[in-house]
Design a protein around this motif. Structure first.
Motif, PDB file in Angstrom:
ATOM      1  N   ARG A 248     -24.603  43.090 -10.029  1.00  0.00           N
ATOM      2  CA  ARG A 248     -24.974  44.348 -10.692  1.00  0.00           C
ATOM      3  C   ARG A 248     -25.390  45.455  -9.725  1.00  0.00           C
TER       4      ARG A 248
ATOM      5  N   THR B 248     -27.736  36.680 -24.053  1.00  0.00           N
ATOM      6  CA  THR B 248     -26.591  36.707 -23.140  1.00  0.00           C
ATOM      7  C   THR B 248     -25.879  35.349 -23.092  1.00  0.00           C
TER       8      THR B 248
ATOM      9  N   TYR C 156     -15.207  23.595 -23.320  1.00  0.00           N
ATOM     10  CA  TYR C 156     -16.535  23.000 -23.104  1.00  0.00           C
ATOM     11  C   TYR C 156     -16.477  21.484 -23.315  1.00  0.00           C
TER      12      TYR C 156
ATOM     13  N   PHE D 273     -23.462  29.482 -18.626  1.00  0.00           N
ATOM     14  CA  PHE D 273     -24.216  30.733 -18.808  1.00  0.00           C
ATOM     15  C   PHE D 273     -25.115  31.007 -17.609  1.00  0.00           C
TER      16      PHE D 273
ATOM     17  N   ARG E 109     -22.820  45.060 -23.950  1.00  0.00           N
ATOM     18  CA  ARG E 109     -21.428  45.388 -23.589  1.00  0.00           C
ATOM     19  C   ARG E 109     -21.246  45.375 -22.075  1.00  0.00           C
ATOM     20  N   ARG E 110     -22.274  45.814 -21.361  1.00  0.00           N
ATOM     21  CA  ARG E 110     -22.220  45.755 -19.894  1.00  0.00           C
ATOM     22  C   ARG E 110     -22.148  44.304 -19.423  1.00  0.00           C
ATOM     23  N   THR E 111     -22.941  43.481 -20.077  1.00  0.00           N
ATOM     24  CA  THR E 111     -22.921  42.052 -19.727  1.00  0.00           C
ATOM     25  C   THR E 111     -21.539  41.461 -19.987  1.00  0.00           C
ATOM     26  N   TRP E 112     -20.969  41.816 -21.112  1.00  0.00           N
ATOM     27  CA  TRP E 112     -19.617  41.363 -21.485  1.00  0.00           C
ATOM     28  C   TRP E 112     -18.621  41.748 -20.384  1.00  0.00           C
ATOM     29  N   ALA E 113     -18.723  43.008 -19.922  1.00  0.00           N
ATOM     30  CA  ALA E 113     -17.804  43.487 -18.885  1.00  0.00           C
ATOM     31  C   ALA E 113     -18.043  42.757 -17.562  1.00  0.00           C
ATOM     32  N   THR E 114     -19.319  42.542 -17.228  1.00  0.00           N
ATOM     33  CA  THR E 114     -19.633  41.878 -15.957  1.00  0.00           C
ATOM     34  C   THR E 114     -19.153  40.433 -15.960  1.00  0.00           C
ATOM     35  N   TYR E 115     -19.352  39.747 -17.062  1.00  0.00           N
ATOM     36  CA  TYR E 115     -18.894  38.354 -17.153  1.00  0.00           C
ATOM     37  C   TYR E 115     -17.368  38.261 -17.032  1.00  0.00           C
ATOM     38  N   HIS E 116     -16.684  39.239 -17.612  1.00  0.00           N
ATOM     39  CA  HIS E 116     -15.218  39.237 -17.475  1.00  0.00           C
ATOM     40  C   HIS E 116     -14.818  39.516 -16.032  1.00  0.00           C
TER      41      HIS E 116
ATOM     42  N   LEU F 231     -20.846  39.651 -32.343  1.00  0.00           N
ATOM     43  CA  LEU F 231     -19.987  40.833 -32.336  1.00  0.00           C
ATOM     44  C   LEU F 231     -20.753  42.053 -32.852  1.00  0.00           C
ATOM     45  N   GLU F 232     -21.625  41.810 -33.823  1.00  0.00           N
ATOM     46  CA  GLU F 232     -22.471  42.902 -34.323  1.00  0.00           C
ATOM     47  C   GLU F 232     -23.384  43.416 -33.223  1.00  0.00           C
TER      48      GLU F 232
ATOM     49  N   ARG G 295     -11.944  44.760 -36.715  1.00  0.00           N
ATOM     50  CA  ARG G 295     -12.964  45.807 -36.668  1.00  0.00           C
ATOM     51  C   ARG G 295     -12.373  47.115 -36.146  1.00  0.00           C
TER      52      ARG G 295
ATOM     53  N   LEU H   3     -22.874  43.181 -30.007  1.00  0.00           N
ATOM     54  CA  LEU H   3     -22.053  43.883 -29.010  1.00  0.00           C
ATOM     55  C   LEU H   3     -21.711  45.297 -29.467  1.00  0.00           C
ATOM     56  N   ARG H   4     -21.550  45.442 -30.754  1.00  0.00           N
ATOM     57  CA  ARG H   4     -21.190  46.747 -31.294  1.00  0.00           C
ATOM     58  C   ARG H   4     -22.320  47.757 -31.077  1.00  0.00           C
TER      59      ARG H   4
ATOM     60  N   LEU I  65     -13.986  46.577 -26.306  1.00  0.00           N
ATOM     61  CA  LEU I  65     -14.270  45.211 -25.849  1.00  0.00           C
ATOM     62  C   LEU I  65     -12.976  44.474 -25.507  1.00  0.00           C
TER      63      LEU I  65
ATOM     64  N   ARG J  11     -23.086  32.235 -14.676  1.00  0.00           N
ATOM     65  CA  ARG J  11     -22.662  33.629 -14.855  1.00  0.00           C
ATOM     66  C   ARG J  11     -23.835  34.581 -14.648  1.00  0.00           C
TER      67      ARG J  11
ATOM     68  N   SER K 186     -21.877  34.706 -23.347  1.00  0.00           N
ATOM     69  CA  SER K 186     -21.135  33.794 -22.476  1.00  0.00           C
ATOM     70  C   SER K 186     -20.276  32.836 -23.301  1.00  0.00           C
TER      71      SER K 186
ATOM     72  N   THR L 110     -11.791  45.857 -22.183  1.00  0.00           N
ATOM     73  CA  THR L 110     -12.581  45.255 -21.093  1.00  0.00           C
ATOM     74  C   THR L 110     -12.088  43.846 -20.782  1.00  0.00           C
TER      75      THR L 110
ATOM     76  N   HIS M 113     -15.473  50.817 -30.651  1.00  0.00           N
ATOM     77  CA  HIS M 113     -16.179  49.928 -29.713  1.00  0.00           C
ATOM     78  C   HIS M 113     -15.523  48.547 -29.668  1.00  0.00           C
TER      79      HIS M 113
ATOM     80  N   LEU N 149     -17.397  34.690 -25.076  1.00  0.00           N
ATOM     81  CA  LEU N 149     -16.338  34.988 -24.105  1.00  0.00           C
ATOM     82  C   LEU N 149     -15.424  33.777 -23.900  1.00  0.00           C
TER      83      LEU N 149
END
Lengths: 193, 199
Positions: B188, A2, B158, B177, A32-39, A22-23, B13, A25-26, B24, B180, A6, B27, B20, A9
């Motif tokens: 959650r 994760t 950064y 990180f 992907r949930r983490t990606w959405a939550t961080y955003h 990215l692989e 991609r 995440l795919r 992203l 976050r 971060s 999102t 997918h 992102l």
């Protein structure tokens, strides 16, 4: 893992790690949930807390036909190929022109010598009133030996007249039109002295 | 890999048929686009519909995306056009072209307006999310809070944050990180328990 999301992102991951992430995440729903939550956290911190439309869009996307098209990279490669072909064609054109023009330019001094010799050869006997050896009356023996190629290319007398009459059409002359006659007149005057 | 590079890879991609990857991107930009649309569409339900339409149009138009501009700049234009068409179809005045331009896409920030026009249910959830995030931020150690604020609110890189906080870039990355992760851990349960699955 994760931590990489971060950094991705924030656009602070190396290219290699970014591709790897990215692989991940795919294939990984949790990522992907983490990606959405961080955003969501980022948007919330910027004062933009609202429900999103990602889920609805995802459901609608599922009904869309799959998009398949050349990628930017492939297009860029094609464009590079096109530029390379264009450059090669340009070089080929220049090479062709050079290949055509260089022999003419190289022959030009000889042609000038031949025409000058031919002109003086025609004029000198007329002024002297008697036939004379062409090379002996127009050039010194030393000069003749310096330009043996020019001397060897002196055409026959009947051809000389033809060449003189059509000299302005010769591609060997950079300036066509009256320039050959100007040179001829001046040489005639010199020969007269 | 910059933010724009990451977007470009996701677009490539998606152009190869990976939905997918486009998810992203959705999102990532869903709220930013909705915020933009809310400038001239008052009803949040309509904003949501138009945002969805804009994303679907963008997906269909992916073959024409050449990558000359940033993905969001391109999406921004699609969003504006979709909103204008929507307003015209509803018999309302569409914004003029000069009201919005592409350069504004990168700097646009108008979050205040939307909060005032959300539905009661959305507002409740929004309030809970905002409170949870704020509480989580308050409970963070100073160095984590400062790091994530500099990143998310000030938009610093950064390297810039490392310079300000006088620490290595790796430490900045780790602090952001951890911040976050700590906030997400408190967020959650709220998101998972909520009936509204749009969060």
């Amino acid at each position: 893992m994760t931590e990489h999301i971060s950094a991705l992102l924030d656009g602070e991951l190396s290219d290699q790690d970014g591709l790897r992430q990215l692989e991940v995440l795919r294939s990984d729903e949790a990522c992907r949930r983490t990606w959405a939550t961080y955003h969501l956290i980022g948007d919330a911190l910027r004062g933009d807390v609202q429900a999103g439309c990602a889920r609805a869009v995802s459901l609608r996307l599922a009904e869309e036909p799959v998009v398949l098209c050349p990628t930017v990279t492939q297009r860029a490669r094609r464009e590079r190929t096109w530029y390379a072909v264009s450059a090669a064609a340009g070089f080929a054109a220049v090479a062709f022109v050079a290949w055509t023009a260089v022999p003419m330019l190289a022959a030009r001094p000889d042609a000038q010598v031949a025409s000058r010799d031919a002109a003086t050869a025609n004029v000198a006997p007329a002024l002297a009133g008697a036939p004379a050896p062409v090379l002996a009356s127009t050039t010194a023996p030393g000069t003749a030996t310096v330009t043996p190629a020019g001397a060897a290319q002196i055409p026959a007398p009947d051809v000389e007249n033809y060449l003189l009459a059509h000299q302005q059409f010769s591609p060997a002359n950079a300036m066509q039109g009256v320039a050959p006659y100007v040179r001829l007149v001046s040489e005639t005057a010199e020969s007269g002295r | 890999m910059s933010d724009r590079d990451a977007d470009r890879l996701l677009v490539e991609r998606a152009q190869r048929g990976e939905k997918h990857a486009f998810d992203l991107l959705v999102t990532k930009y869903q709220r930013k686009l909705a915020r933009l649309l809310s400038r001239f569409i008052r009803n949040p339900a309509e904003v949501d519909d138009v945002a969805q339409d804009a994303f679907i149009k963008a997906y269909r138009a992916l073959p024409s995306f050449r990558g000359d501009s940033a993905f969001y700049t391109w999406l921004y234009r699609i969003g504006i056009n979709t909103a204008k068409n929507y307003l015209v179809s509803m018999g309302r005045r569409a914004p003029t072209v000069t009201d919005f331009d592409a350069e504004e896409a990168e700097t646009f920030d108008d979050g205040e307006q939307l909060r005032d026009i959300n539905t009661p249910e959305s507002m409740l959830m929004s309030k809970q999310v905002a409170e949870t995030v704020n509480e989580a931020m308050e409970s963070l150690p100073d160095e984590l809070r400062t790091a994530i604020q500099l990143r998310e609110i000030e938009g610093l890189s950064y390297e810039e944050i490392a310079s300000i906080m006088n620490c290595p870039i790796g430490t900045v990355r780790s602090r952001i990180f951890r911040a976050r992760d700590a906030i997400a851990a408190k967020l959650r349960p709220l998101i998972d328990a909520g009936e509204d699955k749009r969060w």
